[in-house]
Design an enzyme around this catalytic site. Structure first.
Site, PDB file in Angstrom:
ATOM      1  N   ASP A 148       2.272  -6.967  10.845  1.00  0.00           N
ATOM      2  CA  ASP A 148       3.082  -6.405   9.757  1.00  0.00           C
ATOM      3  C   ASP A 148       2.568  -5.020   9.361  1.00  0.00           C
ATOM      4  OD1 ASP A 148       5.084  -6.205   7.920  1.00  0.00           O
ATOM      5  OD2 ASP A 148       4.193  -7.557   6.448  1.00  0.00           O
ATOM      6  N   THR A 153       4.533  -6.237  -7.132  1.00  0.00           N
ATOM      7  CA  THR A 153       4.774  -7.565  -6.571  1.00  0.00           C
ATOM      8  C   THR A 153       4.806  -7.451  -5.069  1.00  0.00           C
ATOM      9  OG1 THR A 153       7.166  -7.248  -6.746  1.00  0.00           O
ATOM     10  CG2 THR A 153       6.060  -8.381  -8.565  1.00  0.00           C
TER      11      THR A 153
END
Length: 885
Positions: A708, A588
């Site tokens: 990121d 996930t």
């Protein structure tokens, strides 16, 4: 009876058979000896100068403060702890003048200097307390003569040297406290001979070596405190024999290995402190046998796996610290059995799932910290049921939904960096904006927030009203608008008055508009449902779309699959994953689940699919489209390849090239894979990342800033020989004509420090993140604490003297000379990228070119290079660093 009296009687009896003058002479000799001994004691007391300021100085010595005598007037106790300043007077004391002394207590008397050798003459001594002074030097070996000692406390001094092996002579010892000194060397195995010992405290020293197994022979031990030393090696299983132990503290050492199973035998444990070590493996389920535990500290280790269900057996637990580990999985439901819990700290792990409602059973909880995890679901509203809540920290998770009003009961709370939405009530204005920062969809009238949109009956930009809201609005209209029969009750003299026809017509207009709007949105919902139902059976393959065509596509149109690598039908994806069955889920992410699928062509792909609720979130939709936009415009061998996508509102899927080994983060946290990722592969991976970021910064127009870069967003191929930068959901195009101001995005621990106070993102933010990742690859773990230590101007000498070889991943064998040269080179670049000032960091183009260059820094052994030098000395770098901003 006093010894002197007994001797006198014996002499008298023996002399019965002799003449009377002999008896008189013998008795006189005893009296003379006794008088002489007492005079020596008094003279020694007076010469010590300890009582020179006492008002009782001229009275009998047995009445002086802190002195006790036996019936014969000989001194047996001196207890002046904390009452007299001694300084260097301690060394003037004539210890040999006190043959009957059994207790000497001089704690907190500001004694200076070393312990005199003569103290060993106190052969009858049972209690010796020299704690809380300024004693220095080593312990004299003459202390071994004090074989009758029952309690020895020399804590809080500056004693150096090793613990003498001769301490094994203290066979009567019950308490030994050597804590808060400067002892070095190993724990002597002879301490295992002190079988009567109940308390052993060696904490806050510099003792090294491993914990000797002989400690397990101390069957009467109640408290064992070895914390804050330099102990290494595993916890010996022999400690499991200490079944009477109440408190075990091994905190703040360098102990490694697993938590031994036999610790579960310590059924009387009240406190177990194993924090700040290098323990690995899972939390053993047999800790559930320790039902009397009140304190459990396992934080700041390398413990992995999930929290065992058996933890719920510890019904007396009040303080549970599991933070700063590698824990995964969900918080067990059994946590609710800990009804006496006051503090729960699980932050800085990888725990997922919702916050269990069973935590509401822990109604005494005062401090709850679950930050820096992957928790989802809503913020718990059950905090209103807690008895005395003080602080709750849920920051840096994936929590959704609204801010519950029940949090107003908390003295402190932190919800920053989640995915919360909706209006923040004005009642929270005293908590400050910083406790909500990082939740982009929150709005409020509180300073710092975006303004909430003004409410309206129906707005095309908002979702259709729920049925209950529509019914409520219709009821409201019935009360305030004309009835469908053209009448409205109007009181006038007790009678109802009919409205004028033109007035009735004007009043009907809003109601007609309401019903038309309601019907329109109902039809839209039905049409959207029809499209969603078609999403599973429609088999459309469209040609490759340009970015302009993508931009013009409206959310909600018939979905399409864009691809440049053959024909991919959505029906193929449905079949390959059996309608996204959980069996095909391999992880996930920040805004969806990832599935592995093998297409009919045999090609294996990774599918990032948004969940239904996430797909309806405008912020997530924007991030998803942003990733498509970025990956359709860039091509690089070290950037993950996008095969296709589906952008229907109900079916949002990205189709990637499949990476067999997953993320760099997962590989580094798996001991087997981490060893397979040898030094050469690690250096190559760092090079790949550098080349990819350099491409984005210097070969794309306009510049792309990833925002990121983290080990979670670096994917590895099957042989762990090539790295790919992924996850462009937060990437931004850098506009040279704009301020490029933004809310903080990225992963905590990798974010450049300037973003916290300037909110300005530049390519140098990626450079900093790259430095963190490069250091993480060399160390095998995130360098969080190391970065904090080195960034402090007042770092301790130990951190200043830490060598490069000490921080390298200890799971790998030491590198050979050739590889060590590369590691040194990578480390110099990593530290250059971690400069606090953005303009002092190199550009990624410079970094990439340095990796391609044949120039290497001057070879230095890794054990000869300190981290402080890497951080502060520029002469380690080769060439001029391009610091253009």
């Amino acid at each position: 009876m006093a010894p002197s009296v007994s001797i006198s009687i014996l002499i008298v009896v023996l002399c019965i058979f002799m003449n009377v003058p002999t008896i008189v002479i013998a008795a006189g000799s005893v009296a003379t000896f006794k008088s002489s001994s007492l005079k020596q004691e008094v003279q020694a007391l007076m010469e010590s100068g300890w009582w020179s300021g006492s008002s009782n100085y001229t009275s009998s010595h047995c009445d002086w403060p802190g002195i006790k005598c036996n019936f014969g007037g000989s001194i047996t106790e001196i207890d002046i702890a904390g009452k007299i300043y001694l300084g260097d007077k301690f060394r003037k004391f004539n210890f040999s003048s006190f043959p009957n002394l059994v207790r000497l207590s001089l704690g907190n008397n500001q004694i200076l200097g070393s312990i005199p050798f003569e103290i060993g003459s106190l052969s009858k001594l049972t209690h010796l307390n020299l704690s809380h002074n300024y004693l220095t030097g080593q312990l004299p070996l003459s202390l071994a003569n004090l074989a009758k000692l029952v309690k020895f406390d020399i804590s809080f001094n500056g004693i150096t040297g090793s613990i003498p092996r001769e301490f094994g002579n203290f066979k009567n010892l019950l308490e030994l406290n050597l804590s808060h000194n400067k002892f070095t060397g190993p724990i002597p195995s002879t301490l295992g001979l002190l079988t009567n010992l109940s308390d052993l405290n060696l904490s806050f020293n510099e003792i090294n070596g491993s914990i000797v197994s002989e400690i397990g022979l101390l069957k009467n031990l109640l408290n064992l405190d070895l914390r804050q030393n330099k102990l290494t090696g595993p916890i010996p299983s022999s400690l499991g024999h200490l079944t009477n132990l109440v408190s075990l503290s091994l905190s703040s050492n360098q102990i490694n290995g697993f938590i031994p199973q036999k610790i579960g035998n310590m059924k009387n444990l009240n406190g177990l402190f194993l924090d700040n070590n290098m323990l690995i493996g899972m939390i053993p389920s047999y800790l559930g046998h320790l039902t009397r535990l009140v304190f459990l500290f396992l934080d700041f280790n390398k413990i992995n796996g999930s929290i065992p269900l058996q933890i719920g057996n510890m019904k007396n637990l009040r303080y549970l610290y599991l933070n700063n580990n590698n824990l995964v999985g969900q918080i067990p439901l059994s946590i609710g059995h800990l009804t006496k819990l006051e503090t729960l700290n699980l932050n800085w792990n990888m725990i997922s799932g919702p916050i269990p409602t069973e935590l509401a059973n822990c109604f005494l909880i005062k401090f709850l910290s679950l930050s820096h995890n992957y928790l989802n679901g809503s913020v718990p509203s059950w905090v209103k049921d807690l008895y005395a809540p003080i602080k709750i920290d849920l920051s840096y998770n994936n929590l959704t939904g609204n801010v519950p009003i029940s949090l107003i009961r908390m003295r402190e709370f932190n919800l920053s960096y989640n995915s919360l939405e909706g209006r923040v009530p004005i009642i929270f204005k005293n908590y400050g904006f910083e406790v909500f920062i990082g939740n982009n969809d929150l709005c409020s009238d509180i300073k710092g927030f975006a303004q909430c949109p003004s409410p309206s009956l129906i707005s095309p930009s908002t979702p259709p009203l729920a049925l209950e809201n529509i019914v409520s609005r219709m009821e409201d209209a019935r009360l305030h608008q004309p009835t469908i029969f053209g009448k409205i009750p109007v009181s006038e003299g007790g009678r109802e008055k009919d409205e004028h026809p033109s007035f009735k017509k004007k009043k009907l207009v809003p109601l007609i508009v309401f019903f038309i709007s309601f019907s329109f949105f109902t039809l839209l919902q039905l049409f959207g449902y029809f499209l969603h139902s078609q999403c599973r059976v429609k088999n459309l393959v469209l040609p490759m779309k340009t970015h302009a065509e993508l931009k013009g596509t409206k959310n909600g149109n018939l979905f399409s699959i864009w691809n440049y690598d053959g024909n991919i039908a959505f029906e193929d994806i449905i079949q390959a994953t059996e309608d996204f069955d959980i069996r095909y889920c391999i992880g996930t992410g920040g805004y969806g689940s990832v599935y592995k699928a093998q297409l009919p062509s045999g090609k294996v792909v990774a599918l990032k699919k948004l969940n239904r609720l996430e797909a309806e979130d405008p912020t997530v939709d924007k991030s998803f489209r942003n990733e498509v936009k970025m990956l359709t415009e860039i091509r690089h061998r070290n950037i993950v390849k996008l095969h296709g996508y589906c952008l229907h509102k109900r079916c949002m899927v990205l189709i990637y090239e499949y990476m067999e080994r997953g993320s760099l983060f997962c590989v580094l946290n798996n001991d087997v894979e981490a060893v397979e990722l040898d030094w050469t592969k690690r250096v190559n991976i760092i090079k790949d990342i550098a080349h990819a970021i350099s491409y984005m910064h210097h070969d794309c127009i306009p510049i792309i800033v990833h925002r990121d870069i983290s080990s979670n967003n670096i994917l590895l191929n099957s042989k762990l020989e090539q790295a790919f930068v992924s996850d462009f959901g937060t990437a931004r195009l850098l506009d040279p004509n704009s301020s490029n101001q933004t809310l903080v995005a990225g992963t905590y621990g990798y974010i450049a420090p300037e973003l916290a106070y300037t909110m300005m993102f530049t390519e140098k933010c990626d450079v900093y993140s790259f430095g963190v990742v490069a250091l993480e690859i060399l160390m095998g773990i995130h360098p969080g604490e190391l970065l904090t230590t080195l960034s402090s101007s007042s770092s301790s000498s130990s951190s200043r003297n830490m060598m490069l070889n000490e921080i390298l991943d200890q799971r790998l064998p030491p590198p050979n000379r050739i590889v060590a040269r590369d590691i040194f080179f990578v480390a110099t670049i990593a530290f250059a990228c971690l400069c606090t000032k953005p303009k002092s960091r190199p550009t990624m183009n410079w970094v990439s070119q340095e990796f391609l260059s044949r120039k290497k820094p001057i070879a230095k052994p890794l054990h000869a290079v300190s981290l402080w030098q890497l951080k502060n000395e520029e002469n380690f770098m080769v060439g001029d660093i391009d610091t253009q901003s």
